[in-house]
Scaffold this active site. Structure first.
Site, PDB file in Angstrom:
ATOM      1  N   GLU A  49       0.814  -1.208   0.000  1.00  0.00           N
ATOM      2  CA  GLU A  49       0.000   0.000   0.000  1.00  0.00           C
ATOM      3  C   GLU A  49       0.850   1.262   0.000  1.00  0.00           C
ATOM      4  O   GLU A  49       0.518   2.249  -0.659  1.00  0.00           O
ATOM      5  CB  GLU A  49      -0.947  -0.003   1.204  1.00  0.00           C
ATOM      6  CG  GLU A  49      -2.063  -1.038   1.111  1.00  0.00           C
ATOM      7  CD  GLU A  49      -2.986  -0.819  -0.077  1.00  0.00           C
ATOM      8  OE1 GLU A  49      -3.068   0.327  -0.568  1.00  0.00           O
ATOM      9  OE2 GLU A  49      -3.612  -1.790  -0.534  1.00  0.00           O
ATOM     10  N   TYR A 132      -6.099   6.576   4.486  1.00  0.00           N
ATOM     11  CA  TYR A 132      -6.248   5.570   3.436  1.00  0.00           C
ATOM     12  C   TYR A 132      -5.486   4.291   3.783  1.00  0.00           C
ATOM     13  O   TYR A 132      -6.036   3.182   3.717  1.00  0.00           O
ATOM     14  CB  TYR A 132      -5.772   6.098   2.081  1.00  0.00           C
ATOM     15  CG  TYR A 132      -5.640   4.984   1.072  1.00  0.00           C
ATOM     16  CD1 TYR A 132      -6.763   4.490   0.428  1.00  0.00           C
ATOM     17  CD2 TYR A 132      -4.411   4.362   0.832  1.00  0.00           C
ATOM     18  CE1 TYR A 132      -6.671   3.417  -0.453  1.00  0.00           C
ATOM     19  CE2 TYR A 132      -4.311   3.294  -0.040  1.00  0.00           C
ATOM     20  CZ  TYR A 132      -5.440   2.826  -0.677  1.00  0.00           C
ATOM     21  OH  TYR A 132      -5.354   1.759  -1.518  1.00  0.00           O
ATOM     22  N   ASP A 150      -9.641   5.013  -2.748  1.00  0.00           N
ATOM     23  CA  ASP A 150      -8.563   5.483  -3.618  1.00  0.00           C
ATOM     24  C   ASP A 150      -9.183   6.010  -4.900  1.00  0.00           C
ATOM     25  O   ASP A 150     -10.412   6.143  -5.012  1.00  0.00           O
ATOM     26  CB  ASP A 150      -7.550   4.361  -3.885  1.00  0.00           C
ATOM     27  CG  ASP A 150      -8.108   3.241  -4.763  1.00  0.00           C
ATOM     28  OD1 ASP A 150      -9.335   3.220  -5.031  1.00  0.00           O
ATOM     29  OD2 ASP A 150      -7.313   2.375  -5.191  1.00  0.00           O
ATOM     30  N   CYS A 212     -19.826  -5.307 -16.443  1.00  0.00           N
ATOM     31  CA  CYS A 212     -19.683  -4.861 -15.054  1.00  0.00           C
ATOM     32  C   CYS A 212     -20.742  -5.518 -14.173  1.00  0.00           C
ATOM     33  O   CYS A 212     -21.927  -5.533 -14.535  1.00  0.00           O
ATOM     34  CB  CYS A 212     -19.821  -3.336 -14.970  1.00  0.00           C
ATOM     35  SG  CYS A 212     -19.749  -2.691 -13.289  1.00  0.00           S
TER      36      CYS A 212
END
Length: 355
Positions: A49, A132, A150, A212
């Site tokens: 990350e 985050y 994000d 999707c």
């Protein structure tokens, strides 16, 4: 007409898609392995990350593999030499991340006995871990229901709810929407699923809406606005700064280098002695050379872009005697010098001189 699938059903739809289409990452425990009982290593999750901030997955893969091979655990990293870590980080950019990487590893060892805390508030107290990263480690490593937001997730939420407020002003609204969807069940897999969705299907340009898993309830798809979202405020033009660097090589092949100050851009990294970087091109900043020599200006210039400005560097070079004593920096023997240890902008200067 927009589908009326309930919000409560969306996480399950996405997880069903993720179980089949999850991307394979060297730091990830995939859905099948996780279902079989394998748990992510918080160290690897945290490392990935930090590296992925402002950097693409494709770029990070090799860096991640080198880091975890050389320093397999947080204790190994905490015991590493600063210069070794900064050298391995060279080229990845945003060098404050590397400095914070070391500070955080050492804090985990000294304050948490070498174990990342499975607590969101405790993670936030560690160096270099902001909201985050704390949410990502909490959810992915410890399966706690914290929401990761994000750029990929922002895009998915903006389109799913047809939100036209420009970024960054839209962030609070997008976070609220994302939090409402974060499930109590499998939150770690869900966090990775929604990021995968944004990276592979709900992409910035030409999203693949037809495949999707959220195509039916997507408000932007129903309105035909998916290609417009997320909206972004106009960016200000970046200023241009100018500077000079001096590349001196001794008769035995050693190069004159210095370690930059800990604070500021490229802090703690190897670099060439040079001037300050200033915004005016009216009078090119040179600053005093690091030692007397017959300096020659190399045709062309180094151009590099940082987050907030463009940089243009004039490069001067000189061959200097073996007994030279510089006013700043020190000579590094040819066999000890690796151009790959330099940050990208400094390596560009080296390439300009040697190519």
């Amino acid at each position: 007409m927009r589908d009326t699938t309930s919000q409560d059903a969306l996480p399950a739809l996405l997880l069903e898609w993720y179980d089949v289409h999850a991307r394979e990452m060297p730091w990830r425990v995939g859905p099948a392995a996780r279902k079989a009982g394998e748990r992510p290593d918080p160290y690897r999750v945290w490392m990935s990350e930090i590296m992925l901030q402002q950097t693409t997955v494709a770029t990070v893969r090799d860096y991640f593999q080198r880091f975890v091979t050389r320093w397999p655990s947080v204790r190994d990293l905490a015991a590493a030499e600063d210069a070794d870590v900064m050298g391995e980080w060279a080229g990845l950019g945003y060098y404050a991340r590397a400095r914070n990487l070391l500070k955080c590893a050492r804090a985990v060892v000294s304050e948490h006995d070498g174990e990342f805390p499975a607590d969101h508030a405790a993670l936030l107290k560690l160096p270099g871990i902001g909201p985050y990263t704390a949410a990502a480690v909490s959810s992915i490593a410890f399966d706690l229901p914290h929401t990761v937001l994000d750029g990929n997730v922002e895009r998915v939420m903006a389109r799913l709810h047809d939100i036209h407020t420009p970024l960054p002003a839209a962030k609070p609204e997008l976070m609220t929407k994302a939090e409402a969807l974060t499930p109590e069940t499998r939150p770690g897999d869900y966090a990775q699923a929604v990021m995968d969705l944004g990276a592979t299907i709900c992409s910035p340009k030409s999203p693949a809406c037809g495949i999707c898993p959220w195509r039916h309830p997507c408000a932007a798809r129903a309105a035909g606005t998916q290609n417009e979202l997320p909206m972004k405020s106009p960016k200000k033009a970046k200023p241009v700064r100018h500077g000079t660097v001096y590349l001196a090589q001794r008769a035995d092949g050693a190069w004159l280098l210095e370690t930059r100050p800990e604070k500021g851009l490229l802090g703690g990294m190897l670099g060439w002695p040079g001037s300050d970087w200033i915004d005016t091109a009216q009078e090119r900043p040179q600053g005093p050379p690091p030692l007397p020599a017959d300096w020659t200006e190399i045709p062309g210039e180094v151009r590099h872009t940082f987050t907030h400005f463009h940089l243009m560097l004039t490069v001067l070079t000189a061959q200097v005697p073996q007994e030279s004593e510089p006013a700043r920096g020190s000579f590094v023997r040819r066999q000890d010098f690796r151009p790959s240890d330099l940050p990208t902008v400094m390596r560009k200067a080296f390439d300009l001189v040697t190519n």
